[in-house]
Design an enzyme around this catalytic site. Structure first.
Site, mmCIF file in Angstrom:
data_model
loop_
_atom_site.group_PDB
_atom_site.id
_atom_site.type_symbol
_atom_site.label_atom_id
_atom_site.label_comp_id
_atom_site.label_asym_id
_atom_site.label_seq_id
_atom_site.Cartn_x
_atom_site.Cartn_y
_atom_site.Cartn_z
ATOM 1 N N GLU A 134 1.025 -1.115 0.029
ATOM 2 C CA GLU A 134 0.003 0.017 -0.159
ATOM 3 C C GLU A 134 1.128 1.147 0.016
ATOM 4 O O GLU A 134 1.991 1.189 0.669
ATOM 5 C CB GLU A 134 -0.930 -0.124 1.103
ATOM 6 C CG GLU A 134 -1.751 -1.090 1.130
ATOM 7 C CD GLU A 134 -3.194 -0.833 2.074
ATOM 8 O OE1 GLU A 134 -3.162 -0.216 2.715
ATOM 9 O OE2 GLU A 134 -3.980 -1.936 1.798
ATOM 10 N N CYS A 177 3.672 8.349 1.936
ATOM 11 C CA CYS A 177 3.940 7.330 3.118
ATOM 12 C C CYS A 177 4.145 5.913 2.233
ATOM 13 O O CYS A 177 3.394 5.086 1.538
ATOM 14 C CB CYS A 177 2.729 7.000 3.940
ATOM 15 S SG CYS A 177 3.105 6.039 5.307
ATOM 16 N N CYS A 184 5.309 -7.348 7.261
ATOM 17 C CA CYS A 184 6.442 -6.901 8.353
ATOM 18 C C CYS A 184 6.741 -8.131 9.316
ATOM 19 O O CYS A 184 5.689 -8.808 9.807
ATOM 20 C CB CYS A 184 5.884 -5.705 9.306
ATOM 21 S SG CYS A 184 7.322 -5.074 10.262
ATOM 22 N N CYS A 202 4.362 -5.819 16.491
ATOM 23 C CA CYS A 202 3.899 -4.917 17.248
ATOM 24 C C CYS A 202 2.366 -5.081 17.575
ATOM 25 O O CYS A 202 1.745 -5.323 16.465
ATOM 26 C CB CYS A 202 4.085 -3.324 16.667
ATOM 27 S SG CYS A 202 5.940 -3.052 16.371
ATOM 28 N N CYS A 250 -0.393 -2.873 15.573
ATOM 29 C CA CYS A 250 -0.255 -2.604 14.055
ATOM 30 C C CYS A 250 -1.077 -3.781 13.404
ATOM 31 O O CYS A 250 -0.714 -5.023 13.325
ATOM 32 C CB CYS A 250 1.233 -2.433 13.989
ATOM 33 S SG CYS A 250 1.502 -2.013 12.068
ATOM 34 N N CYS A 262 -2.633 5.211 9.853
ATOM 35 C CA CYS A 262 -1.634 4.612 10.425
ATOM 36 C C CYS A 262 -1.828 3.139 10.778
ATOM 37 O O CYS A 262 -2.741 3.023 11.447
ATOM 38 C CB CYS A 262 -0.962 5.305 11.542
ATOM 39 S SG CYS A 262 -0.437 6.981 11.135
#
Ligand code: SAH
Length: 369
Positions: free
Chosen positions: A98, A111, A118, A122, A125, A344
């Site tokens: 994205e 961004c 990933c 976390c 997220c 985010c």
């Protein structure tokens, strides 16, 4: 391996200025060609060597044989009511990443993603929940900037990329080898020519590579902190178990000392009842006392299955006041693009998870039950 493997065309988007000079030397051309071709590719967004009219015909032909310009392709495109634009870009291997453009009155921030998914975990997220497939190449990273520059120019609304934040999917310092050349192209005057202050790499704290970065780069550094002590940070940013706060802060002090007048931007996601008390704010203020700092509070963006809620507006305001009274420049990030899941922590792309995180997670939940 096929027999023509060593003659496979070089994707010129993979090359920063130095590598481009090396490429021209390898094909027996003068190094100044690097500058010319970089400008065609990155500033004029030309992909067809035949259109590079200040190169001789034989050189254009040579480039056509030895090189290519291969970009990620958009498969989906959305615009939020607030003007935030999100693209889903297909990359090799059946995955998608994205890319988000956030327009503001005086700037346009892009961004950019650094990995497919990933590998960190976390807890707040949504990219983490998607698992991890692979690192992006330099071409796929700088290709995002080139893609957005072109798409915004095509819109004809005068919007353009003035800032880049490496805050999309992935941990950029876990993909050091590809990310560094890409950020060099962002600031290179023959490519995107952005000021180093307008290109920001955000890390959750991969300490050894923060030191490596200090040796080769002086772009802005943001650190996803999210907790003022090890006990809490171990829980919500598990990378902290490997590189605890003392180590992380030492790496930040070192980075700042390498780049005078530079501040670290601390990102702090506001999680209701988890990290948002007055005591946490005071602990944070004391923790960062000797580091030139800017603090960016991020209202938590929920996603399906998220174990947290966002702190109230009043709580965030109070937290911010404590930090400001302690002398910190503190901003609260406006949530943008949440109606298109472009905010985010909402970036999910399409990740063929090679770590099988979701399967492991559901297995461990079954055990827990
Ligand atoms: N891995 C890097 C780059 C990703 S940046 C890093 O952690 O810095 C993405 C930013 O958005 C980080 O600051 C991250 O902590 C924050 N973020 C992640 N999930 C979020 C969520 N659900 N709500 C708000 N911010 C989030």
């Amino acid at each position: 391996m096929t027999s023509n493997e060593h003659t496979a065309p070089v994707n010129l988007l993979d090359l920063d200025f130095e590598a481009m000079q090396g490429f021209f030397a390898d094909i027996g051309e003068k190094p100044f060609r690097a500058k010319q071709v970089m400008q065609w590719i990155h500033q004029r967004c030309v992909s067809d060597f035949e259109a590079m009219t200040d190169l001789s015909k034989p050189l254009r032909q040579k480039l056509g044989d030895a090189a290519e310009i291969r970009m990620p392709q958009a498969v989906f495109d959305q615009e939020s009511v607030d003007g935030t634009r999100k693209w889903l870009l297909a990359v090799d291997g059946g995955n998608a990443i994205e890319l988000v453009f956030i327009p503001e009155a005086s700037r346009g921030t892009l961004c950019v993603s650094s990995q497919v998914g990933c590998a960190l975990d976390c807890k707040f997220c949504s990219t983490a929940q998607q698992g991890f497939n692979r690192n992006l190449t330099t071409a796929e990273i700088i290709g995002q900037v080139r893609f957005a520059a072109q798409a915004l120019a095509d819109e004809g609304r005068g919007r353009r990329v003035t800032n880049v934040v490496m805050m999309g999917m992935g941990e950029p310092l876990a993909n050091f080898k590809a990310v560094m050349p890409a950020t060099r192209l962002m600031v290179d005057r023959y490519a995107y020519g952005l000021s180093r202050r307008r290109v920001t790499l955000s890390t959750s704290g991969l300490v050894p590579n923060m030191y490596r970065m200090a040796e080769v780069s002086d772009i802005s550094l943001a650190v996803s902190l999210h907790a003022p002590n090890d006990a809490l940070r171990d829980e919500i940013v598990p990378l902290n178990q490997r590189h605890p706060l003392a180590e992380l802060l030492a790496a930040c002090r070192h980075y700042v000392s390498q780049t005078p007048h530079h501040k670290i931007t601390w990102e702090y996601v506001m999680l209701d009842g988890v990290n948002d008390s007055d005591a946490h704010a005071r602990e944070l203020a004391a923790l960062l006392d000797d580091i030139p700092s800017k603090i960016n509070l991020i209202p938590f963006n929920p996603f399906p299955g998220a174990p947290y809620e966002c702190s109230s507006r009043e709580r965030i305001e109070r937290f911010s006041q404590i930090l400001q009274r302690a002398g910190y420049i503190t901003t609260t990030r406006k949530t943008r693009g949440d109606d298109i899941d472009g905010a985010c922590g909402q970036l999910v792309g399409r990740v063929d998870d090679r770590t099988k995180r979701r399967e492991r997670q559901s297995a461990s939940q079954e055990v827990a039950v």
